[in-house]
Design a protein around this motif. Structure first.
Motif, PDB file in Angstrom:
ATOM      1  N   VAL A 167       0.837  -1.203   0.000  1.00 29.86           N
ATOM      2  CA  VAL A 167       0.000   0.000   0.000  1.00 29.86           C
ATOM      3  C   VAL A 167       0.870   1.251   0.000  1.00 29.86           C
ATOM      4  O   VAL A 167       1.537   1.546   0.999  1.00 29.86           O
ATOM      5  N   PRO A 168       0.885   2.016  -1.104  1.00 28.76           N
ATOM      6  CA  PRO A 168       1.645   3.267  -1.120  1.00 28.76           C
ATOM      7  C   PRO A 168       0.881   4.388  -0.428  1.00 28.76           C
ATOM      8  O   PRO A 168      -0.355   4.396  -0.409  1.00 28.76           O
ATOM      9  N   SER A 169       1.616   5.339   0.138  1.00 29.73           N
ATOM     10  CA  SER A 169       1.018   6.535   0.723  1.00 29.73           C
ATOM     11  C   SER A 169       1.824   7.741   0.264  1.00 29.73           C
ATOM     12  O   SER A 169       2.596   7.658  -0.691  1.00 29.73           O
ATOM     13  N   PHE A 170       1.685   8.876   0.949  1.00 29.87           N
ATOM     14  CA  PHE A 170       2.374  10.095   0.544  1.00 29.87           C
ATOM     15  C   PHE A 170       3.892   9.945   0.544  1.00 29.87           C
ATOM     16  O   PHE A 170       4.570  10.329  -0.408  1.00 29.87           O
ATOM     17  N   VAL A 171       4.447   9.397   1.619  1.00 23.16           N
ATOM     18  CA  VAL A 171       5.903   9.359   1.763  1.00 23.16           C
ATOM     19  C   VAL A 171       6.427   7.965   2.088  1.00 23.16           C
ATOM     20  O   VAL A 171       7.611   7.803   2.374  1.00 23.16           O
ATOM     21  N   ALA A 172       5.581   6.953   2.064  1.00 24.34           N
ATOM     22  CA  ALA A 172       6.005   5.617   2.487  1.00 24.34           C
ATOM     23  C   ALA A 172       5.185   4.553   1.776  1.00 24.34           C
ATOM     24  O   ALA A 172       4.170   4.834   1.141  1.00 24.34           O
ATOM     25  N   VAL A 173       5.655   3.327   1.906  1.00 18.46           N
ATOM     26  CA  VAL A 173       4.947   2.163   1.377  1.00 18.46           C
ATOM     27  C   VAL A 173       4.811   1.155   2.516  1.00 18.46           C
ATOM     28  O   VAL A 173       5.804   0.815   3.174  1.00 18.46           O
ATOM     29  N   ALA A 174       3.589   0.692   2.754  1.00 20.71           N
ATOM     30  CA  ALA A 174       3.351  -0.342   3.764  1.00 20.71           C
ATOM     31  C   ALA A 174       3.323  -1.701   3.082  1.00 20.71           C
ATOM     32  O   ALA A 174       2.657  -1.879   2.056  1.00 20.71           O
ATOM     33  N   VAL A 175       4.069  -2.646   3.630  1.00 22.82           N
ATOM     34  CA  VAL A 175       4.089  -4.007   3.108  1.00 22.82           C
ATOM     35  C   VAL A 175       3.513  -4.927   4.190  1.00 22.82           C
ATOM     36  O   VAL A 175       4.125  -5.124   5.248  1.00 22.82           O
ATOM     37  N   HIS A 176       2.330  -5.452   3.921  1.00 20.55           N
ATOM     38  CA  HIS A 176       1.677  -6.367   4.862  1.00 20.55           C
ATOM     39  C   HIS A 176       2.073  -7.799   4.515  1.00 20.55           C
ATOM     40  O   HIS A 176       2.099  -8.167   3.330  1.00 20.55           O
ATOM     41  N   TYR A 177       2.338  -8.586   5.520  1.00 22.79           N
ATOM     42  CA  TYR A 177       2.766  -9.961   5.263  1.00 22.79           C
ATOM     43  C   TYR A 177       2.210 -10.898   6.331  1.00 22.79           C
ATOM     44  O   TYR A 177       1.763 -10.470   7.409  1.00 22.79           O
ATOM     45  N   ARG A 178       2.239 -12.165   6.010  1.00 24.34           N
ATOM     46  CA  ARG A 178       1.737 -13.197   6.914  1.00 24.34           C
ATOM     47  C   ARG A 178       2.925 -13.984   7.443  1.00 24.34           C
ATOM     48  O   ARG A 178       3.465 -14.863   6.753  1.00 24.34           O
ATOM     49  N   PRO A 179       3.360 -13.681   8.667  1.00 28.12           N
ATOM     50  CA  PRO A 179       4.512 -14.415   9.212  1.00 28.12           C
ATOM     51  C   PRO A 179       4.129 -15.859   9.518  1.00 28.12           C
ATOM     52  O   PRO A 179       2.975 -16.163   9.808  1.00 28.12           O
ATOM     53  N   GLY A 180       5.095 -16.725   9.412  1.00 28.99           N
ATOM     54  CA  GLY A 180       4.833 -18.133   9.697  1.00 28.99           C
ATOM     55  C   GLY A 180       5.912 -18.710  10.587  1.00 28.99           C
ATOM     56  O   GLY A 180       7.063 -18.255  10.586  1.00 28.99           O
ATOM     57  N   GLY A 181       5.532 -19.683  11.364  1.00 32.24           N
ATOM     58  CA  GLY A 181       6.502 -20.332  12.225  1.00 32.24           C
ATOM     59  C   GLY A 181       7.242 -21.450  11.518  1.00 32.24           C
ATOM     60  O   GLY A 181       6.826 -21.931  10.459  1.00 32.24           O
ATOM     61  N   HIS A 182       8.349 -21.843  12.082  1.00 27.36           N
ATOM     62  CA  HIS A 182       9.126 -22.978  11.574  1.00 27.36           C
ATOM     63  C   HIS A 182       9.546 -22.772  10.114  1.00 27.36           C
ATOM     64  O   HIS A 182       9.541 -23.724   9.307  1.00 27.36           O
ATOM     65  N   GLY A 183       9.860 -21.537   9.751  1.00 25.16           N
ATOM     66  CA  GLY A 183      10.345 -21.264   8.404  1.00 25.16           C
ATOM     67  C   GLY A 183       9.287 -21.270   7.335  1.00 25.16           C
ATOM     68  O   GLY A 183       9.597 -21.263   6.145  1.00 25.16           O
ATOM     69  N   GLU A 184       7.978 -21.250   7.701  1.00 24.25           N
ATOM     70  CA  GLU A 184       6.911 -21.332   6.713  1.00 24.25           C
ATOM     71  C   GLU A 184       6.572 -19.980   6.100  1.00 24.25           C
ATOM     72  O   GLU A 184       5.904 -19.911   5.076  1.00 24.25           O
ATOM     73  N   GLY A 185       6.963 -18.903   6.714  1.00 23.31           N
ATOM     74  CA  GLY A 185       6.636 -17.576   6.202  1.00 23.31           C
ATOM     75  C   GLY A 185       7.752 -16.607   6.531  1.00 23.31           C
ATOM     76  O   GLY A 185       8.677 -16.925   7.287  1.00 23.31           O
ATOM     77  N   PRO A 186       7.705 -15.401   5.962  1.00 24.25           N
ATOM     78  CA  PRO A 186       8.789 -14.448   6.177  1.00 24.25           C
ATOM     79  C   PRO A 186       8.777 -13.881   7.593  1.00 24.25           C
ATOM     80  O   PRO A 186       7.727 -13.777   8.231  1.00 24.25           O
ATOM     81  N   THR A 187       9.917 -13.525   8.063  1.00 22.98           N
ATOM     82  CA  THR A 187      10.047 -12.737   9.284  1.00 22.98           C
ATOM     83  C   THR A 187      10.352 -11.302   8.870  1.00 22.98           C
ATOM     84  O   THR A 187      10.654 -11.018   7.708  1.00 22.98           O
ATOM     85  N   TYR A 188      10.285 -10.393   9.826  1.00 23.05           N
ATOM     86  CA  TYR A 188      10.626  -9.011   9.510  1.00 23.05           C
ATOM     87  C   TYR A 188      12.043  -8.928   8.953  1.00 23.05           C
ATOM     88  O   TYR A 188      12.286  -8.235   7.955  1.00 23.05           O
ATOM     89  N   SER A 189      12.965  -9.630   9.551  1.00 22.32           N
ATOM     90  CA  SER A 189      14.370  -9.555   9.128  1.00 22.32           C
ATOM     91  C   SER A 189      14.562 -10.074   7.708  1.00 22.32           C
ATOM     92  O   SER A 189      15.194  -9.432   6.874  1.00 22.32           O
ATOM     93  N   THR A 190      13.981 -11.254   7.421  1.00 27.42           N
ATOM     94  CA  THR A 190      14.188 -11.830   6.086  1.00 27.42           C
ATOM     95  C   THR A 190      13.489 -11.010   5.009  1.00 27.42           C
ATOM     96  O   THR A 190      14.033 -10.782   3.925  1.00 27.42           O
ATOM     97  N   LEU A 191      12.267 -10.529   5.318  1.00 25.71           N
ATOM     98  CA  LEU A 191      11.520  -9.763   4.328  1.00 25.71           C
ATOM     99  C   LEU A 191      12.170  -8.407   4.082  1.00 25.71           C
ATOM    100  O   LEU A 191      12.290  -7.963   2.926  1.00 25.71           O
TER     101      LEU A 191
END
Length: 244
Positions: free
Chosen positions: A60-84
């Motif tokens: 989602v873009p805005s005036f000065v930033a872009v928000a990236v929504h994600y679905r974290p997963g446990g046990h390596g099933e989804g991205p973490t903040y660090s990896t994404l």
């Protein structure tokens, strides 16, 4: 969790990646509303969508930033903040083609003043202009759609002349009519439906800004360049009456 910044030279695009809860991160490109920054946000959002990053649910873009929504997963099933964030940093460091951020050129008819623009005279006094002077400043140049927000199809446009740097009303209205065109802080919003709002209403458009049965439902999209075209009350009624 720490912010991640790029290390480009000052002449190049700069950004910071920051956590926003446990399912969203923010890519910040600046602190001030500016057309160039807005185009960068739109281009970055497009590049991230095209990348189809695993686990990302919305960009989602805005005036000065872009928000990236994600679905974290446990046990390596989804991205973490660090990896994404590392993945996003690598994508953006490869270049953000802002020339691909442009949208369509769209004319929006607006009936200014009178019953459709009850705040036009107040805005003119605050800007030290005549009502016709406000209309001319508002309609003489195209305005960019920075983002949609607050309600479905609710477009935020700008940036207008400094003379239109008018604050919002001290007393918001509980109900603003559908199609109202209102300004504040060198920006314009167009109310897609009857909503509460505190912006200064200078006119109205007879066009339908949001229709769930239409594809896309929102008439305006981020990146579009809008020219406001003054019309008479009779023309307003004619266009509204011709709507399906």
């Amino acid at each position: 969790m720490n912010a991640i910044s790029n290390t480009h030279s000052p002449a190049e695009t700069r950004w910071r990646i920051l956590p926003q809860g446990d399912r969203c991160l923010i890519i910040s490109f600046g602190e001030q509303i500016d057309a160039a920054i807005g185009r960068t946000c739109l281009a970055a959002a497009r590049k991230l969508r095209d990348a189809q990053l695993p686990g990302v649910t919305d960009v989602v873009p805005s005036f000065v930033a872009v928000a990236v929504h994600y679905r974290p997963g446990g046990h390596g099933e989804g991205p973490t903040y660090s990896t994404l964030s590392e993945h996003i940093h690598a994508l953006l460091a490869d270049g953000i083609p802002t020339d691909a951020a442009g949208g369509r050129e769209i004319d929006i008819p607006v009936c200014y003043g009178g019953e459709h623009g009850p705040d036009l005279d107040d805005v003119a006094r605050a800007a030290r202009l005549t009502p016709d002077g406000v209309i001319q400043l508002h309609s003489e140049r195209r305005s960019m759609v920075f983002m949609l927000g607050f309600a479905p199809g609710h477009a935020y446009l700008g940036v207008h002349d400094e003379k239109l740097n008018i604050p919002r009303r001290s007393s918001p209205r509980t109900a603003v009519p559908q199609g109202s065109v209102a300004i504040a802080n060198r920006q314009t919003v167009i109310y897609p439906n009857r909503l509460p709002g505190g912006w200064n209403i200078i006119g109205a458009t007879p066009l339908v800004m949001f229709d769930p049965a239409r594809e896309p439902a929102a008439l305006l999209q981020p990146g579009d360049a809008v020219r406001f075209v003054p019309i008479s009350p009779d023309e307003f009624d004619r266009i509204r009456g011709a709507r399906p």
